[in-house]
Design an enzyme around this catalytic site. Structure first.
Site, PDB file in Angstrom:
ATOM      1  N   GLU A 104      21.523  19.483  36.900  1.00 43.74           N
ATOM      2  CA  GLU A 104      22.857  19.077  37.363  1.00 43.74           C
ATOM      3  C   GLU A 104      23.226  19.658  38.730  1.00 43.74           C
ATOM      4  O   GLU A 104      23.832  18.964  39.551  1.00 43.74           O
ATOM      5  CB  GLU A 104      23.921  19.461  36.326  1.00 43.74           C
ATOM      6  CG  GLU A 104      23.738  20.880  35.835  1.00 43.74           C
ATOM      7  CD  GLU A 104      24.972  21.482  35.187  1.00 43.74           C
ATOM      8  OE1 GLU A 104      26.028  20.860  35.170  1.00 43.74           O
ATOM      9  OE2 GLU A 104      24.849  22.629  34.698  1.00 43.74           O
ATOM     10  N   ILE A 127      15.092  21.938  30.777  1.00 43.31           N
ATOM     11  CA  ILE A 127      14.778  22.091  29.358  1.00 43.31           C
ATOM     12  C   ILE A 127      16.032  21.827  28.521  1.00 43.31           C
ATOM     13  O   ILE A 127      15.936  21.533  27.344  1.00 43.31           O
ATOM     14  CB  ILE A 127      14.205  23.485  29.017  1.00 43.31           C
ATOM     15  CG1 ILE A 127      15.205  24.607  29.278  1.00 43.31           C
ATOM     16  CG2 ILE A 127      12.895  23.732  29.732  1.00 43.31           C
ATOM     17  CD1 ILE A 127      14.850  25.915  28.594  1.00 43.31           C
ATOM     18  N   ASP A 128      17.216  21.932  29.146  1.00 44.65           N
ATOM     19  CA  ASP A 128      18.467  21.781  28.381  1.00 44.65           C
ATOM     20  C   ASP A 128      18.774  20.325  27.991  1.00 44.65           C
ATOM     21  O   ASP A 128      19.613  20.090  27.129  1.00 44.65           O
ATOM     22  CB  ASP A 128      19.650  22.327  29.184  1.00 44.65           C
ATOM     23  CG  ASP A 128      19.612  23.841  29.316  1.00 44.65           C
ATOM     24  OD1 ASP A 128      18.739  24.465  28.692  1.00 44.65           O
ATOM     25  OD2 ASP A 128      20.457  24.399  30.047  1.00 44.65           O
ATOM     26  N   ARG A 163      15.469  38.218   4.450  1.00 43.62           N
ATOM     27  CA  ARG A 163      16.382  38.482   5.568  1.00 43.62           C
ATOM     28  C   ARG A 163      17.050  37.216   6.092  1.00 43.62           C
ATOM     29  O   ARG A 163      16.521  36.115   5.921  1.00 43.62           O
ATOM     30  CB  ARG A 163      15.595  39.061   6.757  1.00 43.62           C
ATOM     31  CG  ARG A 163      15.289  40.518   6.623  1.00 43.62           C
ATOM     32  CD  ARG A 163      14.437  40.979   7.782  1.00 43.62           C
ATOM     33  NE  ARG A 163      14.165  42.407   7.661  1.00 43.62           N
ATOM     34  CZ  ARG A 163      13.112  43.005   8.165  1.00 43.62           C
ATOM     35  NH1 ARG A 163      12.205  42.317   8.835  1.00 43.62           N
ATOM     36  NH2 ARG A 163      12.957  44.303   8.016  1.00 43.62           N
ATOM     37  N   MET A 170      17.875  28.560  24.454  1.00 40.45           N
ATOM     38  CA  MET A 170      18.661  28.254  25.653  1.00 40.45           C
ATOM     39  C   MET A 170      19.538  27.025  25.418  1.00 40.45           C
ATOM     40  O   MET A 170      19.354  26.281  24.453  1.00 40.45           O
ATOM     41  CB  MET A 170      17.747  28.061  26.855  1.00 40.45           C
ATOM     42  CG  MET A 170      17.345  29.386  27.488  1.00 40.45           C
ATOM     43  SD  MET A 170      16.419  29.139  29.000  1.00 40.45           S
ATOM     44  CE  MET A 170      16.315  30.833  29.594  1.00 40.45           C
ATOM     45  N   GLN A 281      10.692  29.717  26.494  1.00 39.98           N
ATOM     46  CA  GLN A 281      10.924  28.281  26.334  1.00 39.98           C
ATOM     47  C   GLN A 281      10.662  27.492  27.610  1.00 39.98           C
ATOM     48  O   GLN A 281      10.469  26.286  27.584  1.00 39.98           O
ATOM     49  CB  GLN A 281      12.396  28.033  25.940  1.00 39.98           C
ATOM     50  CG  GLN A 281      12.768  28.573  24.600  1.00 39.98           C
ATOM     51  CD  GLN A 281      14.282  28.732  24.479  1.00 39.98           C
ATOM     52  OE1 GLN A 281      14.961  27.862  23.968  1.00 39.98           O
ATOM     53  NE2 GLN A 281      14.822  29.842  24.956  1.00 39.98           N
TER      54      GLN A 281
HETATM   55  O1  F6P Z   1      17.784  25.536  33.351  1.00 40.71           O
HETATM   56  C1  F6P Z   1      18.806  25.741  32.445  1.00 40.71           C
HETATM   57  C2  F6P Z   1      18.678  27.076  31.800  1.00 40.71           C
HETATM   58  O2  F6P Z   1      17.508  27.060  31.077  1.00 40.71           O
HETATM   59  C3  F6P Z   1      19.876  27.448  30.945  1.00 40.71           C
HETATM   60  O3  F6P Z   1      19.782  27.114  29.605  1.00 40.71           O
HETATM   61  C4  F6P Z   1      19.977  28.934  31.164  1.00 40.71           C
HETATM   62  O4  F6P Z   1      21.288  29.396  30.968  1.00 40.71           O
HETATM   63  C5  F6P Z   1      19.532  29.082  32.557  1.00 40.71           C
HETATM   64  O5  F6P Z   1      18.575  28.085  32.772  1.00 40.71           O
HETATM   65  C6  F6P Z   1      19.002  30.444  32.888  1.00 40.71           C
HETATM   66  O6  F6P Z   1      18.280  30.401  34.072  1.00 40.71           O
HETATM   67  P1  F6P Z   1      18.072  31.564  35.117  1.00 40.71           P
HETATM   68  O7  F6P Z   1      18.195  32.871  34.398  1.00 40.71           O
HETATM   69  O8  F6P Z   1      16.712  31.310  35.671  1.00 40.71           O
HETATM   70  O9  F6P Z   1      19.127  31.411  36.163  1.00 40.71           O
END
Ligand code: F6P
Length: 349
Positions: A104, A127-128, A163, A170, A281
């Site tokens: 985005e 990946i989101d 447990r 993420m 991930q």
């Molecule tokens: O690309 C999205 C994402 O994977 C989010 O889910 C996560 O919050 C973010 O990247 C973290 O990325 P970085 O720590 O590399 O800025």
């Protein structure tokens, strides 16, 4: 034609497959000169980050994670004279068109630069899976499979020790990885950013499950999930690691799993442990699905350049790759639809 290609934002498996496809079709079919722009938008602002990409530079990268062009979260609109510097660089290198591969934020910059007269085509990655206008972003399938495998593994150890296991995945604005890996891995509760979940409900569901004879539970939580203690409480919690904003205005998320595990253990009396999957991930080799999708995106992106389809993003609609205006893409994020939430909830508790 001289075409620049860059990768921006958080990396994801499949970026190299797009770069390879752009170079192979650009050189092979259109006799293009492809220039690799390193470290996202930074590569058009700082000196020394542009190099030609030939056929041999993209050989052997299809299956490799990360990006040979490296990435950054540079926002040119937050850099002094950022857009002017980009225009100067494009002129200096005679770059006639840009292919911007990103989520985005990167696509948002691409949309604004297009309004500013720059010929740019977007390719959606993350990946989101939260980019609107496309059924899937590449990278998501790989992350989903990694998360599902992790849940499968956590299952056996949870069962062996009676447990509750909390698996944090993420997902900043949307819980696609959480909900799909949770459904695929048979999670007993799934928490997503789209919906506030009450800790009282989680504890009741876990107790109900344990009362019917199951001695372990799996909770999957997206890092951006929001929780409240109960429907009556006013306080909504989202756990952040660092309040410092990046150049796109995002805080660093992560750690909600720890908070949740304390609350579950206190609320149920069951021993609870946490696994945070984090960057695992995003790393490593893309799945076959992501390699094919990324390859198709790259091939179509270079076609859009030659058909003058600037200001558009390549998108997956069903089985077809179709153009979507970048202006539509930046307006919203793609969140989970109710049908999928309802399906997941059938299996809660
Ligand atoms: O690309 C999205 C994402 O994977 C989010 O889910 C996560 O919050 C973010 O990247 C973290 O990325 P970085 O720590 O590399 O800025």
């Amino acid at each position: 034609m001289k075409v620049g290609v860059l990768t921006g934002g958080g990396d994801c498996p499949g970026l190299n497959a797009v770069i390879r496809a752009v170079v192979r079709k650009g050189i092979g079919n259109y006799n293009d000169e492809i220039l690799g722009i390193y470290e996202g938008w930074k590569g058009l602002i700082k000196e020394g980050l542009i190099k030609p990409l030939g056929l041999n530079d993209v050989s052997g990268i299809l299956h490799r994670g990360g990006t040979i062009l490296r990435s950054s979260r540079t926002n040119p609109f937050k850099v002094e004279r950022g857009v002017e510097l980009i225009k100067e660089t494009l002129k200096k290198y005679n770059i006639e068109a840009l292919i911007a591969i990103g989520g985005e934020d990167t696509l948002g910059v691409a949309a604004k630069l297009y309004q500013d007269g720059i010929s740019v085509v977007g390719v959606p990655k993350t990946i989101d899976n939260d980019v609107i206008g496309t059924d899937r972003t590449f990278g998501f399938d790989t992350a989903l499979n990694i998360a599902t495998e992790a849940i499968d593994r956590v299952h056996t150890t949870a069962e062996a020790h009676n447990r509750v296991m909390v698996v944090e995945v993420m997902g900043r604005h949307a819980g696609w990885i959480a909900i799909e890996s949770g459904i695929a891995g048979g999670a007993d509760i799934i928490l997503i950013p789209e919906k506030i979940t009450y800790v009282s409900d989680i504890c009741n569901l876990i107790k109900r499950r344990h009362m019917r004879g199951k001695d372990f539970s799996i909770v999957v939580v997206a890092e951006g999930a929001k929780i409240k203690m109960s429907p009556e409480s006013n306080e909504e919690e989202q756990v952040v690691q660092d309040m410092k904003l990046d150049s796109f205005g995002h805080v660093r998320l992560g750690g909600i799993g720890y908070k949740l595990s304390e609350l579950i253990e206190a609320g149920t009396g069951y021993e609870t442990r946490v696994v945070i999957l984090g960057y695992v991930q995003r790393g490593g080799s893309p799945t076959a699905f992501d390699r094919v999708l990324a390859t198709r995106f790259g091939v179509h992106a270079i076609d859009y350049v030659h058909n003058g389809k600037f200001g558009y993003m390549v998108a997956l609609h069903g089985t077809k790759i179709e153009p979507v205006a970048l202006s539509e893409v930046v307006a919203r994020t793609k969140t989970i639809d109710q049908e999928l939430i309802d399906t997941a909830e059938v299996f809660f508790g």
